[in-house]
Design an enzyme around this catalytic site. Structure first.
Site, mmCIF file in Angstrom:
data_model
loop_
_atom_site.group_PDB
_atom_site.id
_atom_site.type_symbol
_atom_site.label_atom_id
_atom_site.label_comp_id
_atom_site.label_asym_id
_atom_site.label_seq_id
_atom_site.Cartn_x
_atom_site.Cartn_y
_atom_site.Cartn_z
ATOM 1 C CG HIS A 191 41.702 42.486 34.909
ATOM 2 N ND1 HIS A 191 42.098 42.257 33.610
ATOM 3 C CD2 HIS A 191 41.863 41.311 35.576
ATOM 4 C CE1 HIS A 191 42.478 40.999 33.491
ATOM 5 N NE2 HIS A 191 42.348 40.400 34.666
ATOM 6 C CG ASP B 244 42.597 45.951 32.920
ATOM 7 O OD1 ASP B 244 43.757 45.728 33.309
ATOM 8 O OD2 ASP B 244 41.758 45.065 32.693
#
Length: 434
Positions: free
Chosen positions: A100, A103
């Site tokens: 993501h 992240d």
């Protein structure tokens, strides 16, 4: 090389009789099963969020992990995290990973800076892909963690949030395309409601459908050849999420004209939360023509929430892979470990061993499923059960009408007798292979 995994060797195949702690007992990536290498069947990927971004918290307690990239609030620590991630990919010899945006980059609070940091860190990660040969299975946007998403992203009642979500997905799809990603995933963690008292469901669904059409249009505009995937989940964090399960997602895709453009990324834990088995969700998606990829994990059956543990049940995993193989196997999809070590498992070695064990479990499961499929016994029993539909009379009936069928039943005095489904026999057959 980093120092985080100091003294942990590269994991190689050692065979089932070895007593080495660090070694694959069942996953030999070059072993040929059904005419294909195990690595090409399983297409393992590591999840950036659980493996590197998660800090060990749970609903009742905060951070337990202390990592060299904590706090995750700068590009310096983002690069350290990337260095450690690719070192782990090397140790485990996995072909893919997933991320993501939240992240891999720090959250800055505004789109322009988020875009800048995302482009910077994905350029850095792309260099590492070139150096190592590890590829991106899929990228995605985190549209659920930040407080701006508390009432949804594409379904938000505030059009400015919809706009921020659209810009964020564009940036993540651009980055995925740049990095050679084989898929792009959308998970609507907040695309649902907490109460119908303040929700216009039709409007939210229409906005969600329009949003996904925009994503597909943009995919074609930039020439992204990967697959767009939607990930079903029934609840948590929302009381009710619109992407409840595979069948619900297919109905949504059909309504908004997307069933030929979008496939599903299915997760074991989400299937359980929906009241299904993992193999049910895979078989449903395959029957509807929208099977794409899987997130492999397991839930704790004594807990009522999504615990995202690593798989350790070979018969359970084998049932899932049997349906994957029956569906023709993965194309652009793969097996992503959307799983996290326990918050008490604080050693770097725990992270390696968790993935190593899970890869072995998946290899055992796939090989058992392949052996049963190759034997043909289960498929022969299935074919025999439906053999009556192969007759000319049965095929004619399907093209007939109710009144004609009723007349035929009267004329021939048709009186069907029940036949055994032979479930226990087939369970015994299954157990011979697992």
């Amino acid at each position: 090389m980093t120092n985080f995994f100091k003294d942990i060797p590269a994991i190689s195949y050692v065979g089932p009789d070895s007593d080495k702690e660090f070694g694959f007992r069942h996953y030999n990536k070059d072993e040929v099963v059904l005419g294909k290498r195990l690595e090409d069947h399983l297409r393992f990927a590591i999840a950036w969020w659980h493996s590197f971004a998660w800090e060990g918290g749970d609903p009742f307690g905060g951070q337990t992990f202390e990592r060299p990239w904590h706090p995750q609030d700068s590009m310096k620590t983002a690069r350290i995290k990337a260095d450690v991630a690719f070192e782990m990919f090397r140790i485990l010899d996995v072909p893919f990973y997933c991320w993501h945006d939240a992240d891999v980059r720090p959250e800055t609070g505004n789109f322009a800076d988020n875009l800048k940091t995302l482009n910077e860190i994905t350029d850095y990660m792309l260099e590492k892909q070139v150096q190592t040969g590890v590829k991106l299975l899929w990228g995605t946007a985190n549209l659920f963690s930040h407080r701006r998403w508390m009432a949804g992203a594409s379904t938000n009642p505030d059009p400015e949030v919809f706009a921020f979500a659209a810009a964020t997905v564009k940036s993540c799809l651009d980055a995925t395309h740049k990095m050679g990603g084989e898929n792009y995933v959308l998970w609507g963690g907040r695309e649902g409601y907490e109460t119908l008292l303040n929700t216009d469901m039709k409007q939210e669904l229409d906005h969600m459908g329009r949003f996904l059409n925009m994503v597909v249009d943009y995919k074609h505009k930039i020439g992204f050849k990967g697959t767009i995937l939607v990930e079903p989940k029934p609840q948590e964090p929302s009381k009710h999420q619109y992407d409840y399960d595979a069948a619900t997602c297919f109905g949504f895709l059909q309504k908004y004209g997307l069933e030929k453009e979008v496939k599903l990324n299915l997760e074991q834990g989400h299937a359980i939360l929906a009241g299904h088995s993992f193999e049910h969700e895979i078989a449903t998606a395959a029957a509807l023509g929208v099977f794409g990829s899987i997130d492999m994990n397991r839930n704790d059956y004594q807990s009522g929430w999504d615990t995202d543990q690593f798989p350790n049940n070979v018969p359970e995993v084998a049932l899932a892979y049997y349906e994957v193989l029956r569906a023709g196997g993965f194309t652009t999809g793969g097996t992503n470990f959307d799983a996290k070590i326990r918050r008490q498992s604080i050693d770097p070695a725990d992270l390696i061993l968790a993935h190593m064990g899970a890869m072995d479990v998946c290899a055992r499961g796939l090989k058992a499923a392949a052996a049963l499929l190759e034997s043909g016994e289960m498929e022969a029993a299935r074919k025999e059960r439906y053999a009556g539909w192969d007759t000319p009379a049965a095929k004619t009936m399907l093209g007939s009408s109710l009144d004609a069928i009723a007349a035929d039943v009267l004329a021939k005095n048709i009186r069907p007798e029940p036949r055994s489904g032979r479930q226990e026999r087939l369970e015994n057959l299954w157990n011979r292979f697992v």
